[in-house]
Design a protein around this motif. Sequence first.
Motif: not given
Length: 77
Positions: A12-21
């Motif tokens: 639902y929400e993506r933060d910088v950590v999920s994008w970097n992963a």
Amino acid sequence: IDYARDVFDKMYERDVVSWNAMITACGQHGLGKEAFKYFQQMQWEGLKLNQSSYTSILSACVSIAGLEQGKQVHAHI
């Protein structure tokens, strides 16, 4: 990578950590062009890039010999 992509797509929400992963995972699996697409999408959505973001995408660019993509990333630094 398919499972990770599926989980990421359903978030639902993506933060910088999920994008970097996702960028890192794509780079590690030889999917540098896909990693670069995630990187561009991350910027388009207005997330603030951090050191990990740049490290992840530059590593992915190296995996595909993406000189042009690397230059684009370097322009942001």
